[in-house]
Design a protein around this motif. Structure first.
Motif, mmCIF file in Angstrom:
data_model
loop_
_atom_site.group_PDB
_atom_site.id
_atom_site.type_symbol
_atom_site.label_atom_id
_atom_site.label_comp_id
_atom_site.label_asym_id
_atom_site.label_seq_id
_atom_site.Cartn_x
_atom_site.Cartn_y
_atom_site.Cartn_z
ATOM 1 N N SER A 153 -36.460 -18.380 16.886
ATOM 2 C CA SER A 153 -35.810 -17.048 16.282
ATOM 3 C C SER A 153 -34.165 -17.819 16.205
ATOM 4 N N VAL A 165 -30.506 -10.618 15.918
ATOM 5 C CA VAL A 165 -31.679 -11.255 16.354
ATOM 6 C C VAL A 165 -32.945 -11.209 15.574
ATOM 7 N N TRP A 166 -33.792 -12.541 14.749
ATOM 8 C CA TRP A 166 -34.666 -11.534 14.089
ATOM 9 C C TRP A 166 -35.226 -13.041 14.669
ATOM 10 N N ASN A 169 -40.602 -12.533 18.802
ATOM 11 C CA ASN A 169 -39.852 -11.773 19.804
ATOM 12 C C ASN A 169 -40.662 -11.123 21.206
ATOM 13 N N THR A 174 -35.783 -10.772 20.424
ATOM 14 C CA THR A 174 -34.699 -10.074 19.569
ATOM 15 C C THR A 174 -34.298 -8.863 19.988
#
Length: 185
Positions: A153, A165-166, A169, A174
């Motif tokens: 991430s 955040v990406w 997950n 995220t």
């Protein structure tokens, strides 16, 4: 201690005013004239060491103008004084294949088989493995002042103190807490 983000400022003398506010003080806010000298970073030679077998410690010959370095899981990345980026080491996810159009970088980060670069205009460029969307930078990501790469991430700090955040997950990494603001680092 005062930290000033100088993303995109050319090396020279800047003058202006600094506003200092303290809600508990009776004489707040204070305004002070300031001068700020922005010096260009001093390029350095890069050395690598260690026993990992993926080439991440084998610094490319001729890399002498680095101003910052970052390490991914099995690769290394250098930020050059001219804003260029060079990467080396394990390349199973194309994480060392720096995009040809990447210029004006001011920061770099490395994750698990992927890499990030922050440009002086506040945009983020990502390349390499994209299993969890960690290299899918979104158009809404603007005004970044710092980047970090986790295992799968990616994180960007924006100039307004918010965090973007990406990517993976799996463990809610995220999910930025609602109301999180005024982040400085």
């Amino acid at each position: 201690l005062v930290q000033i983000a100088t993303r995109g400022l050319a090396p020279r003398m800047y003058t202006g005013r600094l506003f200092i506010s303290d809600p508990t003080a009776s004489n707040s806010p204070q305004v002070m004239p300031v001068s700020l000298l922005i010096s260009p970073p001093t390029p350095m030679n890069v050395q690598g060491w260690g026993g990992l077998p993926f080439g991440q410690t084998n610094v490319p010959a001729g890399l002498t103008n680095a101003i910052a370095v970052a390490g991914g899981t099995s690769h290394s990345i250098a930020l050059k004084a001219d804003g260029g980026v060079q990467a080396w080491g394990l390349n199973t996810g194309s994480q060392t294949n720096v995009p040809a159009d990447l210029t004006n970088a001011v920061s770099v980060a490395g994750g698990f088989a992927y890499s990030l670069a922050l440009r002086n205009d506040g945009t983020v460029i990502a390349w390499g493995t994209n299993t969890y969307g960690q290299t899918n930078t979104q158009a809404s990501l603007t005004n970044a002042v710092a980047v970090a790469a986790c295992s799968n991430s990616s994180v960007a700090l924006r100039s307004d103190g918010t965090v973007f955040v990406w990517g993976d997950n799996t463990y809610a990494q995220t999910n930025v807490p609602p109301g999180l603001s005024n982040v400085v680092s």
